[in-house]
Design an enzyme around this catalytic site. Structure first.
Site, short mmCIF file in Angstrom:
data_model
loop_
_atom_site.label_atom_id
_atom_site.label_comp_id
_atom_site.label_asym_id
_atom_site.label_seq_id
_atom_site.Cartn_x
_atom_site.Cartn_y
_atom_site.Cartn_z
N ARG A 93 0.85 -1.18 0.00
CA ARG A 93 0.00 0.00 0.00
C ARG A 93 0.89 1.24 0.00
O ARG A 93 1.99 1.22 0.58
CB ARG A 93 -0.88 0.03 1.25
CG ARG A 93 -2.08 -0.90 1.19
CD ARG A 93 -3.15 -0.41 0.22
NE ARG A 93 -4.38 -1.19 0.32
CZ ARG A 93 -4.75 -2.12 -0.56
NH1 ARG A 93 -3.98 -2.43 -1.59
NH2 ARG A 93 -5.91 -2.75 -0.42
N HIS A 100 -1.54 0.72 -9.67
CA HIS A 100 -2.21 -0.21 -8.75
C HIS A 100 -2.79 -1.39 -9.55
O HIS A 100 -3.99 -1.65 -9.53
CB HIS A 100 -3.32 0.49 -7.94
CG HIS A 100 -3.73 -0.28 -6.70
ND1 HIS A 100 -4.06 0.33 -5.52
CD2 HIS A 100 -3.85 -1.61 -6.48
CE1 HIS A 100 -4.38 -0.60 -4.62
NE2 HIS A 100 -4.25 -1.79 -5.19
C1 GLV Z 1 -6.12 -4.57 -3.83
O1 GLV Z 1 -5.26 -3.75 -3.64
C2 GLV Z 1 -6.70 -5.39 -2.80
O2 GLV Z 1 -6.52 -5.10 -1.61
O3 GLV Z 1 -7.39 -6.38 -3.13
#
Ligand code: GLV
Length: 289
Positions: free
Chosen positions: A204, A252
């Site tokens: 993250r 992401h």
């Molecule tokens: C994506 O980042 C998730 O947490 O599934």
């Protein structure tokens, strides 16, 4: 079993969930549901749901869900552990580590500069990699890297970190974001990494103090960074990472949950709850994952 869907659940997801759960009675917003299936839901999406017996996340990371003060208290939450997602994450970790180890990102830079120059080639077993986080994805990535011949160490909370950082030249972050891990990758952390080593952040954005990473990159303490996640997403225009020569970015996208396999995981978990068995991958709200 009345099921409420909330958050980023598109038509493809709905189709897969409906196929995996033919017995489901789908709830509309405002209906009292037995179970909620959520994907990064908006704050307040589950407020007032008093009958809920289970909240099933389609996301692996549940820090956003837990930060919602209107989340019904005491309801068990299950996070997603999708084998297809773990496999995709392991592929992304392998791509990043291979490219860093063999200098492929450096060759891409040399191509842009018109420079024809090879560097020395090293074996995978000469390269130490530490994987932060030993959950489903951390273990899958570590196993894939070890299979490829890298010297892999896994780190989990409670184990001394500094010796592992000093002995590794690539750090792969796959921790959950919790109060204990937020901002863990700061100036002190980067100073403890072996000089000239590389960071791969697939966890993250909140794990990294971005200003400290930029300073460590500019000082050469961190040689390169591969970043999939950011403090603010989408990464704001003009952010230094966009054009930094030693940063490789992904939007992401390191590993998406696969609606086909994940819907089977959801169906199994909802049926376990319905039948009075313990659902898998329950979140410890106090611990944060
Ligand atoms: C994506 O980042 C998730 O947490 O599934």
């Amino acid at each position: 079993m009345k099921i409420l869907l909330a958050g980023e659940i598109d038509a493809g997801w709905r189709r897969n969930l409906a196929a995996a759960l033919p017995e489901a009675d789908w709830a509309y917003r405002g209906d009292a549901a037995d179970v909620a299936v959520v994907a990064n839901p908006a704050r307040g999406a589950l407020a007032g749901q008093r009958r809920l017996g289970l909240i099933q996340s389609l996301w692996a990371g549940v820090e956003g869900l837990l930060a919602d003060p209107t989340l019904p208290p005491g309801v068990p939450i299950a996070r997603m552990a999708d084998p297809a997602m773990s496999a995709a994450m392991a592929e992304t970790a392998l791509w990043a580590v291979l490219a860093l180890h063999r200098g492929f990102f450096a060759y891409a830079r040399r191509q842009r500069e018109g420079v024809w120059q090879a560097h020395a080639q090293r074996r995978a077993d000469e390269v130490g990699v530490v994987v932060l986080g030993q959950g489903e994805m951390g273990r899958a990535a570590g196993a894939r890297l070890a299979q490829q011949g890298y010297r892999v160490a896994g780190w989990r909370r409670g184990v001394e970190l500094a010796p592992l950082l000093a002995a590794s030249e690539i750090v792969v972050n796959l921790l959950p974001l919790t109060e204990a891990t937020r901002g863990l990758l700061d100036a002190r952390f980067f100073a403890a990494m072996a000089p000239g080593s590389a960071l791969v952040n697939l966890g993250r954005g909140g794990h990294v103090v971005e200003a400290d990473l930029l300073a460590a990159l500019d000082a050469g303490q961190v040689r390169e960074a591969v970043l999939d996640v950011f403090a603010q997403e989408p990464l704001p225009a003009g952010h230094a990472f966009w054009r930094h020569p030693r940063v490789q970015m992904l939007p992401h996208a390191a590993a998406a949950t696969d609606p086909r396999s994940a819907s089977q995981v959801v169906a199994a978990n909802l049926r376990a709850w319905r039948d009075g068995r313990e659902p898998a991958y329950l979140v410890d709200r106090g611990r944060g994952y």
